[in-house]
Every structure is written in C-alpha cells, then in structure tokens.
Write a protein that holds these residues in place. Structure first.
Motif, short mmCIF file in Angstrom:
data_model
loop_
_atom_site.label_atom_id
_atom_site.label_comp_id
_atom_site.label_asym_id
_atom_site.label_seq_id
_atom_site.Cartn_x
_atom_site.Cartn_y
_atom_site.Cartn_z
N TYR A 138 13.10 7.08 0.10
CA TYR A 138 13.75 6.04 0.90
C TYR A 138 13.18 5.95 2.31
O TYR A 138 12.79 4.87 2.78
CB TYR A 138 15.25 6.30 0.95
N GLU A 139 13.11 7.06 3.01
CA GLU A 139 12.62 7.04 4.39
C GLU A 139 11.14 6.67 4.44
O GLU A 139 10.70 5.91 5.32
CB GLU A 139 12.83 8.40 5.06
N LEU A 140 10.36 7.19 3.50
CA LEU A 140 8.93 6.91 3.49
C LEU A 140 8.66 5.42 3.28
O LEU A 140 7.78 4.84 3.92
CB LEU A 140 8.24 7.72 2.38
N TYR A 141 9.44 4.79 2.40
CA TYR A 141 9.25 3.35 2.16
C TYR A 141 9.62 2.53 3.39
O TYR A 141 9.02 1.48 3.64
CB TYR A 141 10.08 2.90 0.96
N GLY A 142 10.59 2.99 4.14
CA GLY A 142 11.01 2.25 5.31
C GLY A 142 10.07 2.38 6.50
O GLY A 142 10.05 1.51 7.38
N THR A 143 9.27 3.45 6.53
CA THR A 143 8.45 3.72 7.71
C THR A 143 6.95 3.67 7.47
O THR A 143 6.19 3.29 8.36
CB THR A 143 8.80 5.10 8.29
N ARG B 153 10.17 -4.72 6.03
CA ARG B 153 9.01 -5.53 6.40
C ARG B 153 9.39 -6.99 6.66
O ARG B 153 8.52 -7.83 6.83
CB ARG B 153 7.96 -5.47 5.28
N ARG B 154 10.69 -7.28 6.64
CA ARG B 154 11.21 -8.64 6.85
C ARG B 154 10.61 -9.63 5.84
O ARG B 154 10.24 -10.75 6.18
CB ARG B 154 10.95 -9.10 8.28
N MET B 155 10.56 -9.20 4.59
CA MET B 155 10.02 -10.03 3.52
C MET B 155 11.05 -10.31 2.44
O MET B 155 10.72 -10.81 1.37
CB MET B 155 8.79 -9.35 2.90
N GLU B 156 12.32 -10.00 2.71
CA GLU B 156 13.34 -10.10 1.66
C GLU B 156 13.60 -11.53 1.20
O GLU B 156 14.10 -11.75 0.09
CB GLU B 156 14.65 -9.46 2.13
N LYS B 157 13.24 -12.53 2.02
CA LYS B 157 13.47 -13.92 1.64
C LYS B 157 12.26 -14.57 0.97
O LYS B 157 12.29 -15.75 0.64
CB LYS B 157 13.88 -14.74 2.87
N ASP C 210 0.87 -1.18 0.00
CA ASP C 210 0.00 0.00 0.00
C ASP C 210 0.91 1.23 0.00
O ASP C 210 1.18 1.81 1.04
CB ASP C 210 -0.89 -0.03 1.24
N SER C 211 1.39 1.61 -1.19
CA SER C 211 2.48 2.58 -1.27
C SER C 211 2.30 3.69 -2.29
O SER C 211 3.17 4.56 -2.40
CB SER C 211 3.79 1.83 -1.60
N MET C 212 1.21 3.69 -3.04
CA MET C 212 1.08 4.70 -4.08
C MET C 212 1.06 6.12 -3.52
O MET C 212 1.50 7.07 -4.16
CB MET C 212 -0.17 4.44 -4.92
N GLY C 213 0.58 6.27 -2.28
CA GLY C 213 0.57 7.59 -1.66
C GLY C 213 1.96 8.17 -1.48
O GLY C 213 2.15 9.39 -1.49
N VAL C 214 2.96 7.29 -1.32
CA VAL C 214 4.34 7.75 -1.19
C VAL C 214 4.77 8.49 -2.44
O VAL C 214 5.37 9.57 -2.37
CB VAL C 214 5.28 6.55 -0.93
N TRP C 215 4.44 7.93 -3.60
CA TRP C 215 4.88 8.57 -4.85
C TRP C 215 4.13 9.86 -5.12
O TRP C 215 4.68 10.79 -5.72
CB TRP C 215 4.77 7.59 -6.01
N ASN C 216 2.89 9.95 -4.66
CA ASN C 216 2.18 11.23 -4.77
C ASN C 216 2.91 12.29 -3.95
O ASN C 216 3.04 13.45 -4.38
CB ASN C 216 0.74 11.08 -4.28
N GLU D 292 16.82 -0.55 -5.42
CA GLU D 292 17.18 -0.05 -4.09
C GLU D 292 15.95 0.08 -3.20
O GLU D 292 15.95 -0.36 -2.04
CB GLU D 292 17.88 1.31 -4.22
N LEU D 293 14.88 0.68 -3.73
CA LEU D 293 13.68 0.87 -2.92
C LEU D 293 12.92 -0.43 -2.71
O LEU D 293 12.34 -0.64 -1.64
CB LEU D 293 12.77 1.91 -3.57
N ILE D 294 12.92 -1.30 -3.71
CA ILE D 294 12.26 -2.59 -3.54
C ILE D 294 12.92 -3.37 -2.40
O ILE D 294 12.25 -3.86 -1.48
CB ILE D 294 12.31 -3.42 -4.84
N GLU D 295 14.24 -3.47 -2.46
CA GLU D 295 14.95 -4.24 -1.44
C GLU D 295 14.84 -3.59 -0.06
O GLU D 295 14.69 -4.28 0.96
CB GLU D 295 16.41 -4.41 -1.85
N HIS D 296 14.89 -2.26 -0.03
CA HIS D 296 14.73 -1.54 1.24
C HIS D 296 13.36 -1.80 1.85
O HIS D 296 13.24 -2.05 3.06
CB HIS D 296 14.92 -0.04 0.98
#
Length: 218
Positions: free
Chosen positions: A83-88, A128-132, A21-27, A119-123
């Motif tokens: 970057y910060e928005l995606y992490g938080t 969210r601890r979903m990298e694996k 649920d991230s489209m608001g970040v790009w806005n 970079e943002l996908i992996e971050h």
C-alpha cells in the motif's frame, strides 16, 4: 511509432509494468513476505505468477512454498505491504497521461484490466490523480480465473459496451497478451525491465511493441 487504427473504440490497460512502472514493488513485497518465512525468492517468480489473479497467486504460494495461511490472509498481508509503496514510489510510464488524454479527446473510453487488487489500483490512481481517467476498472479481486484466460478482457469490453475486436489492449507479460488476443483484441506489448527475459516472446505474441506511450499516434 505505432499508429492507432481508426476502428479502435476503447483502450484497455494492464496496470503493473504496463500503465505503471511498478513491477519492482512486487519484487520487494515478495522478498519481504517470503523472507519473513525463511524462504528465498525463486528466480523468475514474477514471470510465473504475472498473469494470475491474487487469489490464484495465493493458491500457488500455498502449493509451492507450503504456506498454511488462507488465501484471504495472504492477500491482506500483500496489500498491506504494497500500500505505502504504491502511494509513494509508483509512477505512470512515460507518455501515459498524454496518451490517455488523447483518447478522451477522441471520445475513446479507457479501462484497466489488472490482476492487482481493487484497493491498490484505486489507491495508485488516486495518488497520481488519475482516478477519473478510467470508465471501467476490473481487478484480480473480481475474477477467480486470471490471465491468460480472456475473461477479464471480455468482461471489460462488455462493461464498456464495445466489441472486443474494436478494443486495443496494452500488456507487459506473455500471459496478458495471450488473454487479450484470445478475447479478440488488438494487443500492443510494453517493454519493462521485469520482463526482459521474455521480450522476444512478447514481440511474437503481440501486434506490436513499445517502450513507452510516446511511441503511439492517432
């Protein structure tokens, strides 16, 4: 409720507005980036660039807004702002974790095919601890031709060693749905607040529509 066909051997997710649920970040990024240059964000900008790779979006910004920065400079600034928005702030859509776990329990590999940067996908996944959870990640950094071109989906299937016809894709925008369908995949649309204006189009183009991942079963 949508029942997943027994022939499906791999699942591929778009990231923004689909898995997350991230489209608001790009806005927010668009408002800050364009606002700092005295430019008002046009209505429906997110829909116009929704399927583009980041490189294609940079070219679009150069042409439409007369921005003189290089595509690489623009992409670096977008990544920094996001970057910060995606992490938080970014969270998985309801039921996403459980659905992915169900796929893994059935030996169905999962992948991401996103126009976002690696970079943002992996971050985001690490935050969210979903990298694996994903066997393949293909980002907008790695394709110069974005959706609706089917390349990113065909390449995901190739790396997963699965035929496109045996893949199930999830998308939130028409360009992404078209890309998956052109690649020969089944595609389920995901409702998202950022794309309510094209919901009817999404329903027409896709093989089904869900609000969240709790509406799926095997």
């Amino acid at each position: 409720m949508i029942r997943i066909s027994s022939r499906i051997r791999a699942v591929i997710f778009d990231l923004d507005g689909t898995l997350m649920d991230s489209m608001g970040v790009w806005n927010e990024v668009d408002r800050e980036y364009l606002g700092s240059r005295g430019i008002e964000v046009p209505k429906n900008l997110s829909l116009e660039i929704g399927g583009c790779s980041m490189y294609q979006t940079a070219l679009y910004f150069q042409k439409r807004f007369g921005i003189q920065d290089s595509p690489e400079t623009m992409m670096d600034e977008w990544n920094r702002l996001a970057y910060e928005l995606y992490g938080t702030k970014v969270r998985p859509k309801k039921g996403a974790r459980e659905f992915i776990a169900s796929c893994h329990s059935r030996d169905i590999p999962c992948a991401i095919a996103s126009s976002n940067s690696r970079e943002l996908i992996e971050h985001t996944l690490k935050s969210r601890r979903m990298e694996k959870d994903f066997q393949v990640i293909l980002s907008g950094n790695e394709v110069r031709i974005g959706k609706p071109d089917p390349f990113i989906y065909r390449e995901c299937a190739r790396r997963l060693q699965v035929e496109p016809s045996d893949c199930l894709a999830f998308e939130d925008l028409p360009d992404g749905i078209v890309a998956a369908k052109k690649a020969g995949m089944t595609c389920v649309a995901v409702r998202d607040e950022a794309s309510v204006d094209v919901q009817d189009e999404k329903e027409t183009l896709s093989d089904g529509m869900i609000t969240d991942f709790t509406e799926l079963s095997f």
